[in-house]
Motif scaffolding. Structure first.
Motif, PDB file in Angstrom:
ATOM      1  N   THR A   1      32.843 -28.658 -10.532  1.00 36.63           N
ATOM      2  CA  THR A   1      33.841 -27.672 -10.972  1.00 36.63           C
ATOM      3  C   THR A   1      35.270 -28.110 -10.633  1.00 36.63           C
ATOM      4  O   THR A   1      36.161 -28.093 -11.489  1.00 36.63           O
ATOM      5  CB  THR A   1      33.557 -26.307 -10.286  1.00 36.63           C
ATOM      6  OG1 THR A   1      32.204 -25.958 -10.565  1.00 36.63           O
ATOM      7  CG2 THR A   1      34.490 -25.222 -10.765  1.00 36.63           C
ATOM      8  N   ILE A   2      35.488 -28.516  -9.384  1.00 35.97           N
ATOM      9  CA  ILE A   2      36.850 -28.824  -8.928  1.00 35.97           C
ATOM     10  C   ILE A   2      37.258 -30.258  -9.261  1.00 35.97           C
ATOM     11  O   ILE A   2      38.357 -30.506  -9.757  1.00 35.97           O
ATOM     12  CB  ILE A   2      36.952 -28.572  -7.395  1.00 35.97           C
ATOM     13  CG1 ILE A   2      36.839 -27.071  -7.105  1.00 35.97           C
ATOM     14  CG2 ILE A   2      38.214 -29.147  -6.791  1.00 35.97           C
ATOM     15  CD1 ILE A   2      37.872 -26.219  -7.802  1.00 35.97           C
TER      16      ILE A   2
ATOM     17  N   ASP B   1      30.334 -39.733  -9.039  1.00 35.46           N
ATOM     18  CA  ASP B   1      29.577 -38.581  -8.549  1.00 35.46           C
ATOM     19  C   ASP B   1      28.167 -39.070  -8.266  1.00 35.46           C
ATOM     20  O   ASP B   1      27.618 -39.860  -9.029  1.00 35.46           O
ATOM     21  CB  ASP B   1      29.550 -37.443  -9.595  1.00 35.46           C
ATOM     22  CG  ASP B   1      29.093 -36.117  -9.009  1.00 35.46           C
ATOM     23  OD1 ASP B   1      29.914 -35.179  -8.954  1.00 35.46           O
ATOM     24  OD2 ASP B   1      27.913 -36.014  -8.584  1.00 35.46           O
ATOM     25  N   VAL B   2      27.598 -38.602  -7.165  1.00 35.44           N
ATOM     26  CA  VAL B   2      26.259 -39.026  -6.786  1.00 35.44           C
ATOM     27  C   VAL B   2      25.243 -38.620  -7.864  1.00 35.44           C
ATOM     28  O   VAL B   2      24.216 -39.277  -8.045  1.00 35.44           O
ATOM     29  CB  VAL B   2      25.913 -38.449  -5.378  1.00 35.44           C
ATOM     30  CG1 VAL B   2      25.569 -36.982  -5.448  1.00 35.44           C
ATOM     31  CG2 VAL B   2      24.846 -39.246  -4.694  1.00 35.44           C
TER      32      VAL B   2
ATOM     33  N   GLU C   1      30.570 -28.643   0.077  1.00 33.22           N
ATOM     34  CA  GLU C   1      31.293 -28.073   1.228  1.00 33.22           C
ATOM     35  C   GLU C   1      30.428 -28.206   2.495  1.00 33.22           C
ATOM     36  O   GLU C   1      29.787 -27.245   2.946  1.00 33.22           O
ATOM     37  CB  GLU C   1      31.620 -26.597   0.922  1.00 33.22           C
ATOM     38  CG  GLU C   1      32.475 -25.879   1.953  1.00 33.22           C
ATOM     39  CD  GLU C   1      33.943 -26.310   1.960  1.00 33.22           C
ATOM     40  OE1 GLU C   1      34.305 -27.301   1.312  1.00 33.22           O
ATOM     41  OE2 GLU C   1      34.719 -25.634   2.649  1.00 33.22           O
TER      42      GLU C   1
ATOM     43  N   SER D   1      37.322 -26.105   0.932  1.00 36.07           N
ATOM     44  CA  SER D   1      37.842 -24.734   0.859  1.00 36.07           C
ATOM     45  C   SER D   1      38.207 -24.181   2.230  1.00 36.07           C
ATOM     46  O   SER D   1      38.880 -23.147   2.312  1.00 36.07           O
ATOM     47  CB  SER D   1      36.791 -23.803   0.262  1.00 36.07           C
ATOM     48  OG  SER D   1      36.490 -24.187  -1.043  1.00 36.07           O
TER      49      SER D   1
ATOM     50  N   LYS E   1      30.779 -34.692   3.782  1.00 36.54           N
ATOM     51  CA  LYS E   1      32.160 -35.203   3.712  1.00 36.54           C
ATOM     52  C   LYS E   1      32.382 -36.337   4.731  1.00 36.54           C
ATOM     53  O   LYS E   1      33.004 -37.349   4.401  1.00 36.54           O
ATOM     54  CB  LYS E   1      33.160 -34.058   3.905  1.00 36.54           C
ATOM     55  CG  LYS E   1      33.152 -33.079   2.701  1.00 36.54           C
ATOM     56  CD  LYS E   1      34.244 -32.059   2.774  1.00 36.54           C
ATOM     57  CE  LYS E   1      34.143 -30.934   1.754  1.00 36.54           C
ATOM     58  NZ  LYS E   1      34.182 -31.330   0.344  1.00 36.54           N
TER      59      LYS E   1
HETATM   60  N1  LIG Z   1      34.754 -23.901  -6.691  1.00 42.05           N
HETATM   61  C1  LIG Z   1      35.886 -23.482  -6.197  1.00 42.05           C
HETATM   62  O1  LIG Z   1      36.388 -22.407  -6.550  1.00 42.05           O
HETATM   63  C2  LIG Z   1      36.633 -24.317  -5.198  1.00 42.05           C
HETATM   64  C3  LIG Z   1      38.013 -24.126  -5.045  1.00 42.05           C
HETATM   65  C4  LIG Z   1      38.717 -24.945  -4.169  1.00 42.05           C
HETATM   66  C5  LIG Z   1      38.053 -25.908  -3.426  1.00 42.05           C
HETATM   67  N2  LIG Z   1      36.689 -26.065  -3.573  1.00 42.05           N
HETATM   68  C6  LIG Z   1      36.039 -27.112  -2.774  1.00 42.05           C
HETATM   69  O2  LIG Z   1      35.917 -28.288  -3.585  1.00 42.05           O
HETATM   70  C7  LIG Z   1      34.723 -29.012  -3.217  1.00 42.05           C
HETATM   71  C8  LIG Z   1      33.847 -29.142  -4.453  1.00 42.05           C
HETATM   72  O3  LIG Z   1      33.479 -27.849  -4.909  1.00 42.05           O
HETATM   73  P1  LIG Z   1      32.897 -27.600  -6.373  1.00 42.05           P
HETATM   74  O4  LIG Z   1      33.007 -26.130  -6.589  1.00 42.05           O
HETATM   75  O5  LIG Z   1      33.487 -28.540  -7.329  1.00 42.05           O
HETATM   76  O6  LIG Z   1      31.355 -27.969  -6.135  1.00 42.05           O
HETATM   77  P2  LIG Z   1      30.308 -28.513  -7.210  1.00 42.05           P
HETATM   78  O7  LIG Z   1      28.969 -28.261  -6.597  1.00 42.05           O
HETATM   79  O8  LIG Z   1      30.606 -27.984  -8.559  1.00 42.05           O
HETATM   80  O9  LIG Z   1      30.603 -30.084  -7.244  1.00 42.05           O
HETATM   81  C9  LIG Z   1      30.347 -30.925  -6.165  1.00 42.05           C
HETATM   82  C10 LIG Z   1      29.990 -32.288  -6.735  1.00 42.05           C
HETATM   83  O10 LIG Z   1      29.931 -33.251  -5.669  1.00 42.05           O
HETATM   84  C11 LIG Z   1      28.871 -34.141  -5.962  1.00 42.05           C
HETATM   85  N3  LIG Z   1      28.479 -34.781  -4.713  1.00 42.05           N
HETATM   86  C12 LIG Z   1      27.786 -34.264  -3.684  1.00 42.05           C
HETATM   87  N4  LIG Z   1      27.626 -35.182  -2.705  1.00 42.05           N
HETATM   88  C13 LIG Z   1      28.249 -36.307  -3.135  1.00 42.05           C
HETATM   89  C14 LIG Z   1      28.454 -37.599  -2.583  1.00 42.05           C
HETATM   90  N5  LIG Z   1      27.984 -37.920  -1.375  1.00 42.05           N
HETATM   91  N6  LIG Z   1      29.143 -38.520  -3.304  1.00 42.05           N
HETATM   92  C15 LIG Z   1      29.629 -38.212  -4.533  1.00 42.05           C
HETATM   93  N7  LIG Z   1      29.458 -36.995  -5.115  1.00 42.05           N
HETATM   94  C16 LIG Z   1      28.789 -36.053  -4.424  1.00 42.05           C
HETATM   95  C17 LIG Z   1      27.785 -33.262  -6.579  1.00 42.05           C
HETATM   96  O11 LIG Z   1      26.851 -34.025  -7.330  1.00 42.05           O
HETATM   97  C18 LIG Z   1      28.599 -32.298  -7.427  1.00 42.05           C
HETATM   98  O12 LIG Z   1      28.736 -32.756  -8.761  1.00 42.05           O
HETATM   99  C19 LIG Z   1      34.085 -28.214  -2.086  1.00 42.05           C
HETATM  100  O13 LIG Z   1      34.490 -28.730  -0.865  1.00 42.05           O
HETATM  101  C20 LIG Z   1      34.631 -26.811  -2.305  1.00 42.05           C
HETATM  102  O14 LIG Z   1      34.628 -26.013  -1.157  1.00 42.05           O
HETATM  103  C21 LIG Z   1      35.971 -25.314  -4.452  1.00 42.05           C
END
Ligand SMILES: NC(=O)c1ccc[n+]([C@@H]2O[C@H](COP(=O)([O-])OP(=O)(O)OC[C@H]3O[C@@H](n4cnc5c(N)ncnc54)[C@H](O)[C@@H]3O)[C@@H](O)[C@H]2O)c1
Length: 324
Positions: free
Chosen positions: A13-14, A33-34, A93, A119, A98
């Motif tokens: 998403t982000i 992306d993994v 998260e 976040s 991370k």
């Molecule tokens: N969704 C929100 O509203 C929002 C807003 C601000 C910040 N965030 C933060 O942004 C980060 C991502 O959130 P998101 O909502 O995009 O989550 P998401 O689950 O949509 O995406 C996370 C992605 O990371 C990938 N991933 C996981 N482990 C990995 C690795 N070791 N190497 C490479 N890729 C890997 C996953 O396959 C997935 O596609 C989080 O830390 C979250 O807290 C989210």
């Protein structure tokens, strides 16, 4: 642009929204992306997001058409980060995930800034075992990063001033509104405020005071409409009439104590309240009538209108200027 080569790790998403922003601003963006399916799909999502910006008149059509050429998708993390000057990590998260990603990056690239989208996790813990912790920082965007301009910059204990300064400058170059959090704290600023409000929203549902639909209606039709143009402090200043915030605090504090005393102070979300909220959200007219994709498109079109109103009310720092 003080940075030209960006790597995006995690393009859910982000991450894919960040990648679109970097590309439409002219950066070369490499993506990893993994989950291979997610990274392959990201190009389609990025093209759609760039086309949306053009459709809304936020970028030139030509920029939208050429932005995908700036993207390089790789199935190899080393290849992704090797030439990057700035790395935006947007994985799950979790400290564990991370920390491991930061360590892997360390083995390949020793110069780039590594910024986490977390976040609310603490950078001091994420950077704990990093070879060069001074180059690590939180750059927390608001969803979708492509449209919302706020980015909270949160240094950890060992983040250098140079990293803070350079990340700040880069975010300004991208048209973002960076806010540096002075002291590291879980959830930073925006999410702490959001979590406080959400605890009370859930409590109101749990205690049968209102439905999910009415809580959302109260926020959108009341305080939310004002929050689009001013924060809680200026809002209360005006609420006090000519006597301003001083008058308001004097007059409301006794009544407010009664509100505080009657509020829940949960330290985690109770299971029953969560179930109730989930069930009611599934029954909302909007979630029943529209697919998830239709809902996000609806939200983004409305957001652009709100951003334009914000721009009118504060011309120089207007949110739409992110793409101006
Ligand atoms: N969704 C929100 O509203 C929002 C807003 C601000 C910040 N965030 C933060 O942004 C980060 C991502 O959130 P998101 O909502 O995009 O989550 P998401 O689950 O949509 O995406 C996370 C992605 O990371 C990938 N991933 C996981 N482990 C990995 C690795 N070791 N190497 C490479 N890729 C890997 C996953 O396959 C997935 O596609 C989080 O830390 C979250 O807290 C989210």
């Amino acid at each position: 642009m003080i940075i030209n080569n960006v790597a995006c790790i995690g393009v859910g998403t982000i991450g894919h929204s960040w990648a679109t922003l970097f590309a439409v601003k002219g950066c070369n963006v490499s993506i990893y992306d993994v989950n291979i399916e997610v990274s392959q799909n990201s190009l389609k999502n990025i093209k759609a997001s760039a086309a949306f910006l053009a459709e809304m008149g936020l970028i030139e059509r030509k920029v939208a058409e050429t932005a995908p050429d700036k993207i390089r998708i790789t199935e190899d993390l080393s290849e992704c980060v090797a030439k990057a000057d700035y790395i935006q990590e947007s994985t799950f998260e979790s400290y564990d995930v991370k920390q491991k990603v930061f360590l892997e990056i360390d083995r390949i690239n020793s110069d780039a800034i590594i910024a986490s989208s977390t976040s609310g996790l603490l950078m001091s813990k994420i950077q704990k075992n990093a070879a060069k912790p001074e180059r690590c920082i939180v750059a927390h965007p608001w969803n979708p990063p492509l449209l919302l301009r706020l980015v909270e910059l949160v240094p950890g204990e060992t983040t250098s001033q140079q990293t803070i300064r350079k990340t700040y400058e880069f975010m300004k170059d991208l048209g973002k509104i960076p806010v540096i959090v002075k002291r590291e704290i879980p959830g930073f600023i925006g999410n702490r405020l959001q979590a406080a409000l959400w605890r009370e929203a859930l409590s109101i549902i749990e205690n049968g005071i209102a439905t999910v639909e009415d809580v959302d209606r109260v926020i959108c039709a009341g305080p939310g409409a004002r929050w689009a143009i001013m924060g809680p402090f200026l809002t209360f200043h005006l609420g006090g009439g000519p006597g301003g915030i001083e008058y308001l605090i004097d007059n409301i504090q006794q009544s407010m104590s009664e509100w505080y005393n009657s509020m829940d102070d949960w330290k985690s979300i109770p299971y029953h309240a969560a179930r109730k909220a989930i069930e009611e959200v599934k029954q909302l007219p909007k979630t029943k009538e529209k697919t998830f994709k239709e809902l996000t498109e609806w939200r983004d079109k409305k957001l652009v209108k709100v951003l334009r109103i914000q721009e009118d009310s504060n011309h120089e720092d207007g949110p739409v200027a992110q793409h101006g």
